[in-house]
Write a protein that holds these residues in place. Structure first.
Motif, PDB file in Angstrom:
ATOM      1  N   ARG A 178       0.829  -1.212   0.000  1.00 51.41           N
ATOM      2  CA  ARG A 178       0.000   0.000   0.000  1.00 51.41           C
ATOM      3  C   ARG A 178       0.863   1.261   0.000  1.00 51.41           C
ATOM      4  NH1 ARG A 178      -2.308   1.170   5.670  1.00 51.41           N
ATOM      5  NH2 ARG A 178      -0.155   1.932   5.801  1.00 51.41           N
ATOM      6  N   ASP A 179       1.845   1.296   0.882  1.00 56.31           N
ATOM      7  CA  ASP A 179       2.686   2.491   1.001  1.00 56.31           C
ATOM      8  C   ASP A 179       3.574   2.690  -0.228  1.00 56.31           C
ATOM      9  OD1 ASP A 179       1.504   2.846   3.456  1.00 56.31           O
ATOM     10  OD2 ASP A 179       3.228   2.136   4.621  1.00 56.31           O
ATOM     11  N   ALA A 180       3.987   1.587  -0.853  1.00 58.02           N
ATOM     12  CA  ALA A 180       4.781   1.696  -2.084  1.00 58.02           C
ATOM     13  C   ALA A 180       3.943   2.296  -3.213  1.00 58.02           C
ATOM     14  CB  ALA A 180       5.306   0.318  -2.488  1.00 58.02           C
ATOM     15  N   LEU A 181       2.669   1.883  -3.298  1.00 57.01           N
ATOM     16  CA  LEU A 181       1.781   2.427  -4.322  1.00 57.01           C
ATOM     17  C   LEU A 181       1.559   3.918  -4.106  1.00 57.01           C
ATOM     18  CD1 LEU A 181      -0.871  -0.445  -4.428  1.00 57.01           C
ATOM     19  CD2 LEU A 181       0.864   0.046  -6.163  1.00 57.01           C
ATOM     20  N   LYS A 182       1.369   4.303  -2.851  1.00 53.86           N
ATOM     21  CA  LYS A 182       1.195   5.722  -2.557  1.00 53.86           C
ATOM     22  C   LYS A 182       2.436   6.517  -2.970  1.00 53.86           C
ATOM     23  CE  LYS A 182       0.181   9.126   1.048  1.00 53.86           C
ATOM     24  NZ  LYS A 182       1.143  10.094   0.498  1.00 53.86           N
TER      25      LYS A 182
END
Length: 318
Positions: A279-283
């Motif tokens: 999730r944080d990588a996508l953000k």
């Protein structure tokens, strides 16, 4: 897809805000970078430069070099098949730009909209990217119809804003201007969307023995076919999709938009609750393409500037 939300009222799922003319041009998705286990890319450059955010991904995905994407690929212009059968649209183009930042390929796999979150739970997909509205119910795993807990929920990385629109056959609006005008009429839409939620909520408000006959389909194209054939009075979907259908179906002679779009809310990339690293990588990737201008290029290409965001947000839906 069609107003993709599983509610937009108490749990909204739709697709956008006043969008200008929507481009018909197709653009291809999927870009990937070289094997991230190597120290240099094919040009001899540092992979950290070619894929600056590769190390933000979970190792399992980084090693595979692929992010599996669940998507209802029948929701032009957000995602659809072009005349050659390739997956194109807003979401695939954004995914391709994100892939360059992360050093992976985003592979889109077709599925019916209302099964995408289930596919996440079963690990069939790594993410769901399908004009899906970020709602509290989805975040918490609540069935919007029953109010009951049905799963652990998902996290969203929000990347766009969209509202819901009504459209009719061109030149025959049946006196429909607002959702309340649908009482006593038949509406067609995609199952599991905000449009369906709004229609159900409005039907409960109808008086004088009237109601709204709701015909739900697996995808938005089926709903459009039904309306085009005269089997309904109106259709509903997210604004970008409705506007695209009005512009392109029958060379612009089949449909017309009526009234104003409602329930503007964020589209989000859905990620399983236990995949916080992904999730944080996508953000981070979304923020990077917003900063470097790639995001704006995609948004402008498809004529949906009014739905653009200035930064990625996690679980911004209400």
């Amino acid at each position: 897809m069609t107003a993709r939300s599983t509610r937009r009222t108490t749990a909204t799922r739709s697709r956008l805000a006043a969008v200008g003319s929507i481009a018909v041009a197709g653009a291809l998705l999927l870009t990937g970078c070289g094997d991230q286990t190597e120290d240099t890319d094919s040009d001899g450059g540092d992979t950290a430069v070619s894929a600056p955010l590769a190390d933000r991904l979970p190792k399992e995905i980084r090693d595979k070099g692929v992010v599996k994407v669940g998507s209802d690929i029948a929701y032009a212009p957000v995602e659809f098949k072009d005349s050659s059968g390739k997956t194109v649209g807003i979401d695939p183009d954004l995914a391709a730009a994100m892939g360059k930042q992360l050093g992976v390929t985003f592979e889109f796999e077709n599925g019916t909209f209302d099964t995408l979150i289930t596919g996440l739970r079963s690990k069939r997909y790594d993410i769901a990217m399908s004009a899906m509205t970020d709602t509290k119910d989805r975040q918490e795993g609540i069935d919007s119809d029953t109010g009951k807990k049905v799963g652990e929920g998902v996290d969203f990385v929000d990347y766009f804003t969209a509202g819901v629109s009504i459209y009719t056959k061109k030149g025959d609006d049946q006196g429909i201007k607002t959702w309340s005008d649908l009482c006593g009429k038949t509406i067609v839409l995609q199952r599991g969307t905000v449009s369906e939620d709004l229609a159900k909520a409005e039907a409960k408000k109808c008086t004088g023995g009237k109601t709204i006959k709701i015909e739900s389909f697996d995808n938005d194209q089926q709903a459009q076919t039904r309306l085009r054939a005269g089997g309904a009075d109106a259709g509903s979907s997210d604004f970008p999709v409705a506007a695209y259908a009005v512009k392109t179906s029958g060379g612009g002679k089949d449909f017309q938009l009526v009234g104003e779009q409602v329930e503007a809310a964020p589209y989000g990339i859905a990620v399983a609750k236990d995949q916080t690293e992904l999730r944080d990588a996508l953000k981070a990737a979304l923020d990077a393409i917003i900063a470097n201008g790639e995001y704006d290029k995609v948004i402008k290409k498809w004529g949906v500037e009014d739905g653009a965001v200035k930064e990625a947000t996690i679980n911004g839906g209400k």
